[in-house]
Enzyme design. Structure first.
Site, short mmCIF file in Angstrom:
data_model
loop_
_atom_site.label_atom_id
_atom_site.label_comp_id
_atom_site.label_asym_id
_atom_site.label_seq_id
_atom_site.Cartn_x
_atom_site.Cartn_y
_atom_site.Cartn_z
N GLU A 246 40.28 45.00 34.24
CA GLU A 246 40.61 44.07 35.33
C GLU A 246 41.89 44.44 36.08
OE1 GLU A 246 39.25 39.81 34.91
OE2 GLU A 246 39.83 40.25 32.86
N HIS A 262 30.34 53.36 11.11
CA HIS A 262 28.94 53.34 10.70
C HIS A 262 27.97 53.61 11.85
CE1 HIS A 262 29.93 51.95 6.65
NE2 HIS A 262 30.95 51.35 7.27
N LYS A 356 30.16 36.35 41.62
CA LYS A 356 30.22 34.88 41.61
C LYS A 356 29.68 34.31 42.92
CE LYS A 356 33.94 34.12 38.29
NZ LYS A 356 35.21 33.52 37.96
O1 PA5 Z 1 39.99 37.39 34.33
C1 PA5 Z 1 39.25 36.92 35.19
O2 PA5 Z 1 39.63 36.67 36.33
C2 PA5 Z 1 37.82 36.60 34.86
O3 PA5 Z 1 37.45 37.22 33.67
C3 PA5 Z 1 37.65 35.07 34.77
O4 PA5 Z 1 38.42 34.58 33.72
C4 PA5 Z 1 36.17 34.70 34.56
O5 PA5 Z 1 35.43 35.15 35.65
C5 PA5 Z 1 35.97 33.21 34.40
O6 PA5 Z 1 36.63 32.50 35.39
P1 PA5 Z 1 37.52 31.24 34.94
O7 PA5 Z 1 38.57 31.81 34.04
O8 PA5 Z 1 38.08 30.70 36.20
O9 PA5 Z 1 36.59 30.31 34.25
#
Ligand code: PA5
Length: 378
Positions: A246, A262, A356
């Site tokens: 990310e 394994h 999304k």
């Molecule tokens: O790190 C991120 O931005 C994503 O992994 C979000 O956490 C994920 O899409 C879920 O969104 P939210 O945390 O708003 O529920």
């Protein structure tokens, strides 16, 4: 001067102040815990067609996606050998069959608008589970306020991954409040104190030579990091993989020992043309037993000529949570430095947003909201 030591360039690249936000994690961890301490768990929440009754849970399910699920993984590793009931982190729309009125379901969504979490939340309500939410607002926040459900509100305006301390810290407090595990508050405080000490050494002003996070970023630069954890460092391995994805925008994978001995280990027998693209990051704990120590030694020896680089990160601190966060903190900041070294924006989340946006057209979040609203008492 290496790029990562050019503080001015770093600050310029860090347009959204992510480094500063991560350096404030010690305070965020304490604040997250305080918010949960202030929560009053009701005896009962009335809903149309039957109440939710809060008591001693017979199972715990933490529902969330991505950055909002990571705190659940940390909780599982923190408590697995003391938790008297089954505990599960659930990253999907529909809840497992065992979830019922005796299950504590903690719905975690930083935005409060994630459709998978909202669908699972509405299912938990329909099953009269003991629902608690952790969010900065969104639909989840609104529904909890309207239904008078216990809600830990965390500050908004961050990316979910930056908010991990706020999203995680309420969980151990809730486990204490529900009478499941004791002695976790102290660990949260100790972890915050340790991170506070570490923050100075990981800051942008500290040059590569002395900065563990910058050093790690440069070690991993140009490769696909594969993170290996064991014991309570499994969740840390998973989280760091996500942060390299990310923040640093690189493919990254994780696995755990002894399991990888394994199956996955055979994959490293493949052609060097492929394996050389990867680096292996081993998360280590000074308290790991002799079997794990040996496994890591043997695994490293087998990988030595196959991967671009082998790197180790050692845990510090006394309590389990300190050890988890001591590695996590270095890795989290390394994921930012790696982004800057690669010239990419750690803040952006184009592909997540695109998925999304397209999925939103199916209207699943709206359906979940409507299902929950039908339970509002008249
Ligand atoms: O790190 C991120 O931005 C994503 O992994 C979000 O956490 C994920 O899409 C879920 O969104 P939210 O945390 O708003 O529920």
């Amino acid at each position: 001067m290496p790029y990562l030591d050019d503080v001015e360039a770093l600050r310029k690249a860090d347009r959204w102040g992510m480094l500063e936000a991560y350096l404030r994690w010690p305070d965020a961890l304490l604040s997250g815990a305080r918010r949960a301490e202030e929560l009053e768990i009701p005896g009962e929440v009335r809903m149309r067609g039957g109440s939710i009754r809060y008591g001693q849970p017979s199972s715990v399910v933490i529902v969330g996606m991505g950055g909002s699920a990571a705190g659940g993984d940390l909780l599982v590793d923190l408590t697995w050998d003391r938790m008297p009931v089954p505990i599960l982190v659930w990253r999907d729309y529909h809840l497992p069959a065992f979830v019922g009125p005796d299950t504590l379901v903690v719905a975690v969504s930083y935005s409060g608008n994630t459709e998978e979490t909202l669908v699972a939340f509405s299912e938990a309500l329909a099953r009269r589970s003991m629902v608690v939410a952790i969010t900065s607002g969104g639909v989840l926040g609104q529904l909890c306020r309207k239904l008078k459900l216990p809600l830990v509100e965390v500050p908004g305006g961050l990316k979910p991954r930056m908010a991990l301390p706020y999203l995680f810290a309420p969980l151990p407090i809730l486990m204490e409040e529900f009478g499941l595990v004791r002695g976790l508050r102290e660990q949260v405080q100790a972890a915050a104190a340790l991170m506070e000490q570490m923050a100075t050494g990981l800051a942008p002003e500290v040059p590569v030579e002395q900065n563990q996070a910058k050093k790690l970023a440069l070690d991993l630069l140009g490769s696909v990091p594969v993170v290996y954890g064991h014991g309570f460092l499994r969740s840390v391995a998973r989280r760091l993989k996500s942060q390299f994805n990310e923040n640093s925008k690189v493919p990254s994978f994780f696995n755990q020992l002894p399991a990888m001995n394994h199956d996955e280990i055979l994959g490293w027998e493949g052609e060097e043309e492929y394996t050389r693209r990867f680096s292996a990051l081993f998360l280590r704990d000074p308290g790991e037993g002799p079997a794990l120590r040996e496994r890591v030694r043997i695994t490293k020896a087998l990988l030595a000529d196959k991967v671009a680089k082998i790197v180790e990160l050692w845990a510090m601190g006394v309590s389990r949570l300190e050890r988890m966060f001591s590695i996590l903190y270095v890795g989290e900041l390394a994921s930012l430095y790696l982004a800057f070294a690669r010239g990419v924006d750690p803040y952006s989340m184009r592909s997540i947003d695109a998925v999304k946006r397209e999925l939103a057209e199916l209207g699943l979040a709206e359906e979940a909201r409507a299902r929950a609203e039908r339970l509002f008492p008249s």
